[in-house]
Design an enzyme around this catalytic site. Structure first.
Site, PDB file in Angstrom:
ATOM      1  N   THR A  26       0.851  -1.198   0.000  1.00 45.06           N
ATOM      2  CA  THR A  26       0.000   0.000   0.000  1.00 45.06           C
ATOM      3  C   THR A  26       0.884   1.246   0.000  1.00 45.06           C
ATOM      4  OG1 THR A  26      -1.753  -1.154   1.181  1.00 45.06           O
ATOM      5  CG2 THR A  26      -1.732   1.245   1.384  1.00 45.06           C
ATOM      6  N   SER A  28       2.139   5.248  -2.048  1.00 46.68           N
ATOM      7  CA  SER A  28       2.335   5.984  -3.293  1.00 46.68           C
ATOM      8  C   SER A  28       3.522   5.471  -4.118  1.00 46.68           C
ATOM      9  CB  SER A  28       2.527   7.470  -2.976  1.00 46.68           C
ATOM     10  OG  SER A  28       3.624   7.638  -2.101  1.00 46.68           O
ATOM     11  N   ASP A  81       6.203  -3.889  -1.435  1.00 44.69           N
ATOM     12  CA  ASP A  81       5.551  -2.900  -0.580  1.00 44.69           C
ATOM     13  C   ASP A  81       6.475  -1.689  -0.422  1.00 44.69           C
ATOM     14  OD1 ASP A  81       3.711  -1.733   1.117  1.00 44.69           O
ATOM     15  OD2 ASP A  81       3.609  -3.416   2.515  1.00 44.69           O
ATOM     16  N   ASP A  84       8.382   3.482   5.269  1.00 47.10           N
ATOM     17  CA  ASP A  84       8.545   4.881   5.686  1.00 47.10           C
ATOM     18  C   ASP A  84       9.984   5.196   6.076  1.00 47.10           C
ATOM     19  OD1 ASP A  84       5.767   5.597   5.409  1.00 47.10           O
ATOM     20  OD2 ASP A  84       5.426   4.212   7.052  1.00 47.10           O
ATOM     21  N   GLY A  95       3.486   1.809   7.869  1.00 44.58           N
ATOM     22  CA  GLY A  95       2.172   2.144   8.425  1.00 44.58           C
ATOM     23  C   GLY A  95       1.794   3.601   8.266  1.00 44.58           C
ATOM     24  N   GLY A  97       0.622   4.798   5.776  1.00 43.21           N
ATOM     25  CA  GLY A  97      -0.675   4.750   5.080  1.00 43.21           C
ATOM     26  C   GLY A  97      -1.730   3.995   5.869  1.00 43.21           C
ATOM     27  N   GLU A 103      -0.360  -5.399   6.111  1.00 41.21           N
ATOM     28  CA  GLU A 103       0.958  -5.480   5.452  1.00 41.21           C
ATOM     29  C   GLU A 103       1.863  -6.480   6.164  1.00 41.21           C
ATOM     30  OE1 GLU A 103       1.369  -1.013   3.528  1.00 41.21           O
ATOM     31  OE2 GLU A 103       1.971  -1.310   5.588  1.00 41.21           O
TER      32      GLU A 103
HETATM   33  C1  5RP Z   1       1.295   1.976   4.321  1.00 37.01           C
HETATM   34  C2  5RP Z   1       2.764   1.868   4.315  1.00 37.01           C
HETATM   35  C3  5RP Z   1       3.495   2.421   3.146  1.00 37.01           C
HETATM   36  O1  5RP Z   1       4.147   1.389   2.521  1.00 37.01           O
HETATM   37  C4  5RP Z   1       4.453   3.458   3.592  1.00 37.01           C
HETATM   38  O2  5RP Z   1       3.730   4.440   4.311  1.00 37.01           O
HETATM   39  C5  5RP Z   1       5.191   4.097   2.423  1.00 37.01           C
HETATM   40  O3  5RP Z   1       4.307   4.804   1.651  1.00 37.01           O
HETATM   41  P1  5RP Z   1       4.770   5.706   0.438  1.00 37.01           P
HETATM   42  O4  5RP Z   1       5.314   4.776  -0.590  1.00 37.01           O
HETATM   43  O5  5RP Z   1       3.508   6.409   0.017  1.00 37.01           O
HETATM   44  O6  5RP Z   1       5.804   6.665   0.951  1.00 37.01           O
HETATM   45  O7  5RP Z   1       3.387   1.347   5.198  1.00 37.01           O
HETATM   46  O8  5RP Z   1       0.757   1.500   5.511  1.00 37.01           O
END
Ligand code: 5RP
Length: 224
Positions: A26, A28, A81, A84, A95, A97, A103
């Site tokens: 999950t 971007s 995946d 952060d 997390g 997102g 996940e």
């Molecule tokens: C969602 C997550 C995402 O993988 C994490 O926040 C990274 O997101 P992004 O690729 O938008 O920076 O853990 O729960």
């Protein structure tokens, strides 16, 4: 300007082969992985995806990627995946997102886990990014108080509308802020002891390969 998320996200598709069960993360960055996998499926690639969130499920369905729920799968071949933060020991925070619980369950069921990130996510010490805790709404204030009594500051996650953010599992998120996680294993031990914390966003032993998109346009593949 280089889109670091896009180059990392798309590169990960090279680890996906015909017939595989693929965990779909999950966020971007993995968004670009899923878009590319959608193109590959439209050209004949045969895969089954396991989505880690309703958001990802919607995207995959729109692209025609066949999906199965985790309960109908015995083993996932590879999960891609985002993350952060990641330290040099391949430990990370996830997390941002809000999908950390699903996940982690999908990561646990996967033979291989690949994280796709921009280079700013690689850090020496975890903690600049808040650490999410998925908590049961019943008694979340008790959990917050207990942590505060221990000197751990948390913020209840809210939507931009001001309403409390709810995960896909109907739970709340407390984000631990202003902490440095020099010993993530000790934090894991501490957090799992508190009733009502269902999951935390420290992923300590899951990731096998990091695909890092750089501002220069280079893509670094870091293997454990
Ligand atoms: C969602 C997550 C995402 O993988 C994490 O926040 C990274 O997101 P992004 O690729 O938008 O920076 O853990 O729960």
């Amino acid at each position: 300007m280089v889109n670091q998320k896009k180059i990392a996200g798309e590169k990960a598709c090279e680890w996906v082969e015909d017939g595989m069960i693929v965990g779909l993360g999950t966020g971007s960055t993995v968004y670009y992985t899923i878009e590319k996998l959608g193109e590959m499926v439209q050209k004949g690639l045969n895969i089954t995806g396991v989505a880690t969130s309703l958001e990802t499920e919607r995207q995959a369905k729109t692209l025609g990627i066949p999906l199965k729920p985790l309960n109908e799968i015995v083993k996932i071949d590879v999960t891609i995946d985002g993350a952060d933060e990641i330290n040099q020991d391949f430990q990370g925070i996830k997390g941002g997102g809000g999908a950390l619980l699903r996940e982690k369950m999908v990561a646990q069921a996967s033979g291989r886990n690949i994280w796709v990130v921009g280079e700013e996510k690689l850090v020496r010490t975890l903690g600049k990014f808040p650490l999410p805790l998925e908590v049961i709404p019943f008694g979340w204030k008790q959990i917050k108080r207990e942590l505060e009594n221990d000197g751990i500051e948390t913020i209840l996650r809210k939507q931009s509308s001001g309403e409390i953010y709810e995960t896909n599992n109907g739970n709340y998120i407390l984000d631990i802020v202003n902490q440095t996680f020099t010993d993530p294993k000790a934090w894991h031990e501490k957090l799992i002891e508190i009733p009502g914390i269902i999951e935390h966003g420290l992923f300590l032993h899951y990731v096998d390969i990091i695909i890092c998109g750089k501002a220069s346009g280079e893509i670094e593949v870091i293997k454990k």
